[in-house]
Scaffold this motif. Structure first.
Motif, PDB file in Angstrom:
ATOM      1  N   ALA A  28       0.842  -1.197   0.000  1.00  0.00           N
ATOM      2  CA  ALA A  28       0.000   0.000   0.000  1.00  0.00           C
ATOM      3  C   ALA A  28       0.879   1.251   0.000  1.00  0.00           C
ATOM      4  CB  ALA A  28      -0.960  -0.049   1.188  1.00  0.00           C
ATOM      5  N   SER A  29       0.541   2.233   0.824  1.00  0.00           N
ATOM      6  CA  SER A  29       1.171   3.552   0.742  1.00  0.00           C
ATOM      7  C   SER A  29       2.662   3.569   1.067  1.00  0.00           C
ATOM      8  CB  SER A  29       0.431   4.550   1.639  1.00  0.00           C
ATOM      9  OG  SER A  29       0.333   4.070   2.956  1.00  0.00           O
ATOM     10  N   ASN A  30       3.105   2.794   2.058  1.00  0.00           N
ATOM     11  CA  ASN A  30       4.538   2.801   2.344  1.00  0.00           C
ATOM     12  C   ASN A  30       5.315   2.201   1.181  1.00  0.00           C
ATOM     13  OD1 ASN A  30       5.394   4.126   4.780  1.00  0.00           O
ATOM     14  ND2 ASN A  30       4.127   2.668   5.885  1.00  0.00           N
ATOM     15  N   ASN A  61       7.558  -1.505  -8.463  1.00  0.00           N
ATOM     16  CA  ASN A  61       6.804  -0.996  -7.334  1.00  0.00           C
ATOM     17  C   ASN A  61       5.312  -1.131  -7.631  1.00  0.00           C
ATOM     18  OD1 ASN A  61       5.532   0.462  -5.309  1.00  0.00           O
ATOM     19  ND2 ASN A  61       7.142   2.006  -5.217  1.00  0.00           N
ATOM     20  N   ALA A  62       4.656  -2.082  -6.944  1.00  0.00           N
ATOM     21  CA  ALA A  62       3.215  -2.304  -7.097  1.00  0.00           C
ATOM     22  C   ALA A  62       2.488  -1.847  -5.839  1.00  0.00           C
ATOM     23  CB  ALA A  62       2.936  -3.776  -7.392  1.00  0.00           C
ATOM     24  N   GLY A  63       2.961  -0.741  -5.273  1.00  0.00           N
ATOM     25  CA  GLY A  63       2.312  -0.164  -4.101  1.00  0.00           C
ATOM     26  C   GLY A  63       1.219   0.801  -4.518  1.00  0.00           C
ATOM     27  N   VAL A  64       0.076   0.711  -3.851  1.00  0.00           N
ATOM     28  CA  VAL A  64      -1.054   1.607  -4.119  1.00  0.00           C
ATOM     29  C   VAL A  64      -1.531   2.158  -2.781  1.00  0.00           C
ATOM     30  CG1 VAL A  64      -3.425   1.770  -4.973  1.00  0.00           C
ATOM     31  CG2 VAL A  64      -1.764   0.344  -6.194  1.00  0.00           C
ATOM     32  N   SER A  65      -1.445   3.463  -2.628  1.00  0.00           N
ATOM     33  CA  SER A  65      -1.875   4.081  -1.370  1.00  0.00           C
ATOM     34  C   SER A  65      -3.324   3.733  -1.064  1.00  0.00           C
ATOM     35  CB  SER A  65      -1.717   5.601  -1.443  1.00  0.00           C
ATOM     36  OG  SER A  65      -0.346   5.938  -1.458  1.00  0.00           O
ATOM     37  N   GLY A  66      -3.566   3.350   0.189  1.00  0.00           N
ATOM     38  CA  GLY A  66      -4.910   3.011   0.635  1.00  0.00           C
ATOM     39  C   GLY A  66      -5.360   1.608   0.307  1.00  0.00           C
ATOM     40  N   ASP A  67      -4.510   0.829  -0.355  1.00  0.00           N
ATOM     41  CA  ASP A  67      -4.916  -0.512  -0.779  1.00  0.00           C
ATOM     42  C   ASP A  67      -5.106  -1.448   0.407  1.00  0.00           C
ATOM     43  OD1 ASP A  67      -5.698  -2.374  -2.645  1.00  0.00           O
ATOM     44  OD2 ASP A  67      -3.703  -2.700  -3.476  1.00  0.00           O
ATOM     45  N   SER A  78      -1.850  -9.398 -12.332  1.00  0.00           N
ATOM     46  CA  SER A  78      -1.386  -8.368 -13.260  1.00  0.00           C
ATOM     47  C   SER A  78      -0.097  -7.690 -12.791  1.00  0.00           C
ATOM     48  CB  SER A  78      -2.474  -7.320 -13.499  1.00  0.00           C
ATOM     49  OG  SER A  78      -2.770  -6.624 -12.314  1.00  0.00           O
ATOM     50  N   VAL A  79       0.140  -7.632 -11.483  1.00  0.00           N
ATOM     51  CA  VAL A  79       1.356  -6.958 -11.003  1.00  0.00           C
ATOM     52  C   VAL A  79       2.535  -7.914 -10.847  1.00  0.00           C
ATOM     53  CG1 VAL A  79       0.072  -5.122  -9.861  1.00  0.00           C
ATOM     54  CG2 VAL A  79       0.793  -7.108  -8.531  1.00  0.00           C
ATOM     55  N   ALA A  80       2.268  -9.216 -10.796  1.00  0.00           N
ATOM     56  CA  ALA A  80       3.336 -10.218 -10.706  1.00  0.00           C
ATOM     57  C   ALA A  80       3.272 -11.096 -11.951  1.00  0.00           C
ATOM     58  CB  ALA A  80       3.182 -11.048  -9.437  1.00  0.00           C
ATOM     59  N   PRO A  81       3.792 -10.591 -13.078  1.00  0.00           N
ATOM     60  CA  PRO A  81       3.698 -11.319 -14.341  1.00  0.00           C
ATOM     61  C   PRO A  81       4.587 -12.559 -14.361  1.00  0.00           C
ATOM     62  CG  PRO A  81       5.125  -9.431 -14.596  1.00  0.00           C
ATOM     63  CD  PRO A  81       4.551  -9.357 -13.200  1.00  0.00           C
ATOM     64  N   ASP A  82       4.431 -13.366 -15.403  1.00  0.00           N
ATOM     65  CA  ASP A  82       5.329 -14.507 -15.589  1.00  0.00           C
ATOM     66  C   ASP A  82       6.759 -13.999 -15.565  1.00  0.00           C
ATOM     67  OD1 ASP A  82       3.193 -16.213 -15.824  1.00  0.00           O
ATOM     68  OD2 ASP A  82       3.244 -16.284 -18.014  1.00  0.00           O
ATOM     69  N   GLY A  83       7.630 -14.749 -14.930  1.00  0.00           N
ATOM     70  CA  GLY A  83       9.021 -14.343 -14.797  1.00  0.00           C
ATOM     71  C   GLY A  83       9.332 -13.712 -13.455  1.00  0.00           C
ATOM     72  N   THR A  84       8.285 -13.411 -12.678  1.00  0.00           N
ATOM     73  CA  THR A  84       8.510 -12.868 -11.341  1.00  0.00           C
ATOM     74  C   THR A  84       9.159 -13.951 -10.484  1.00  0.00           C
ATOM     75  OG1 THR A  84       6.605 -11.392 -11.532  1.00  0.00           O
ATOM     76  CG2 THR A  84       7.394 -11.873  -9.300  1.00  0.00           C
ATOM     77  N   LYS A  85      10.237 -13.602  -9.821  1.00  0.00           N
ATOM     78  CA  LYS A  85      10.971 -14.547  -8.966  1.00  0.00           C
ATOM     79  C   LYS A  85      10.649 -14.342  -7.489  1.00  0.00           C
ATOM     80  CE  LYS A  85      13.291 -16.026 -12.527  1.00  0.00           C
ATOM     81  NZ  LYS A  85      12.594 -16.996 -13.321  1.00  0.00           N
ATOM     82  N   ILE A  86      10.473 -13.074  -7.099  1.00  0.00           N
ATOM     83  CA  ILE A  86      10.269 -12.731  -5.688  1.00  0.00           C
ATOM     84  C   ILE A  86       9.164 -11.682  -5.596  1.00  0.00           C
ATOM     85  CG2 ILE A  86      11.306 -11.680  -3.615  1.00  0.00           C
ATOM     86  CD1 ILE A  86      14.066 -12.564  -4.723  1.00  0.00           C
ATOM     87  N   VAL A  87       8.278 -11.853  -4.614  1.00  0.00           N
ATOM     88  CA  VAL A  87       7.331 -10.797  -4.277  1.00  0.00           C
ATOM     89  C   VAL A  87       7.620 -10.368  -2.850  1.00  0.00           C
ATOM     90  CG1 VAL A  87       4.914 -10.244  -3.755  1.00  0.00           C
ATOM     91  CG2 VAL A  87       5.489 -11.400  -5.884  1.00  0.00           C
ATOM     92  N   ILE A  88       7.853  -9.080  -2.681  1.00  0.00           N
ATOM     93  CA  ILE A  88       8.006  -8.494  -1.360  1.00  0.00           C
ATOM     94  C   ILE A  88       6.615  -8.042  -0.946  1.00  0.00           C
ATOM     95  CG2 ILE A  88       9.030  -6.616  -0.030  1.00  0.00           C
ATOM     96  CD1 ILE A  88      11.334  -6.683  -2.189  1.00  0.00           C
ATOM     97  N   LEU A  89       6.110  -8.644   0.095  1.00  0.00           N
ATOM     98  CA  LEU A  89       4.741  -8.383   0.535  1.00  0.00           C
ATOM     99  C   LEU A  89       4.765  -7.452   1.740  1.00  0.00           C
ATOM    100  CD1 LEU A  89       1.878  -9.252  -0.201  1.00  0.00           C
ATOM    101  CD2 LEU A  89       2.155 -11.207   1.325  1.00  0.00           C
ATOM    102  N   GLN A  90       4.162  -6.277   1.582  1.00  0.00           N
ATOM    103  CA  GLN A  90       4.109  -5.297   2.657  1.00  0.00           C
ATOM    104  C   GLN A  90       2.666  -4.824   2.776  1.00  0.00           C
ATOM    105  OE1 GLN A  90       4.092  -1.420   3.225  1.00  0.00           O
ATOM    106  NE2 GLN A  90       3.933  -2.400   5.219  1.00  0.00           N
ATOM    107  N   ILE A  91       1.904  -5.555   3.547  1.00  0.00           N
ATOM    108  CA  ILE A  91       0.457  -5.369   3.590  1.00  0.00           C
ATOM    109  C   ILE A  91       0.046  -4.131   4.372  1.00  0.00           C
ATOM    110  CG2 ILE A  91      -1.674  -6.394   4.467  1.00  0.00           C
ATOM    111  CD1 ILE A  91      -0.568  -9.096   3.460  1.00  0.00           C
ATOM    112  N   GLY A  92       0.660  -3.841   5.489  1.00  0.00           N
ATOM    113  CA  GLY A  92       0.305  -2.658   6.262  1.00  0.00           C
ATOM    114  C   GLY A  92      -0.999  -2.822   7.017  1.00  0.00           C
ATOM    115  N   GLY A  93      -1.670  -1.705   7.312  1.00  0.00           N
ATOM    116  CA  GLY A  93      -2.831  -1.749   8.194  1.00  0.00           C
ATOM    117  C   GLY A  93      -4.120  -1.174   7.632  1.00  0.00           C
ATOM    118  N   ASN A  94      -4.244  -1.068   6.321  1.00  0.00           N
ATOM    119  CA  ASN A  94      -5.447  -0.458   5.753  1.00  0.00           C
ATOM    120  C   ASN A  94      -6.705  -1.289   5.962  1.00  0.00           C
ATOM    121  OD1 ASN A  94      -4.241   1.919   4.849  1.00  0.00           O
ATOM    122  ND2 ASN A  94      -3.552   0.944   2.978  1.00  0.00           N
TER     123      ASN A  94
END
Length: 163
Positions: A28-30, A61-67, A78-94
């Protein structure tokens, strides 16, 4: 001759493209860099740090404020297409701020992880790094968003966990 030159260029391009690992920072926003801009957000800083080590990795960067977790889940493919090796997941508190039940948020987080694992994508959880930076005072006046220095600290911690 021209055909050989084209073939050499294509092979070189394919070899270069395959060497570049794809990392997606989903959050999200961070993650988006609220208050500091995308170029100072941890995904951009992480890419700089990795490339300085000689690792030709691209960090999207697939961060969306307020998500929320529901939004992240709906845009995951759509944000992690084929070929993506790692996803950094930062969910936050929305989810909590928007009144989404803990059960629904947990189900969404679980489904995000399940879909990524099914595709063989490594997940790095970044919430603890963000919370650590916030607790150490690297936060904007609103108390919930990182300063540029906070983003750099998060990026350094993430870089240490990427092999």
């Amino acid at each position: 001759m021209l055909r050989s030159l084209i073939l050499i260029c294509l092979v070189t391009f394919a070899a270069t493209t395959n060497c570049s690992a794809q990392i997606v920072a989903l959050g999200a926003s961070n993650t988006a860099g609220y208050g500091v801009g995308a170029s100072a957000a941890f995904p951009a800083v992480l890419q700089e740090l990795l490339r300085a080590k000689g690792w030709p990795m691209t960090v999207s960067n697939a961060g969306v404020s307020g998500d929320t977790t529901g939004g992240m889940l709906s845009r995951l493919s759509s944000v992690a297409p084929d070929g993506t090796k790692i996803v950094i997941l930062q969910i936050g508190g929305n989810d909590r701020r928007k009144g989404i039940s803990e059960a629904e948020a947990a189900a969404n987080r679980s489904e995000i992880r399940k879909r990524l694992h099914a595709r063989g994508i490594r997940i790095i959880e970044a919430d603890s790094y963000v919370w650590s930076a916030l607790r150490s005072g690297l936060r904007q006046p609103d108390g919930i968003h990182l300063t540029a220095e906070g983003h750099r600290k998060v990026a350094q911690q993430l870089a240490a966990s990427i092999r």
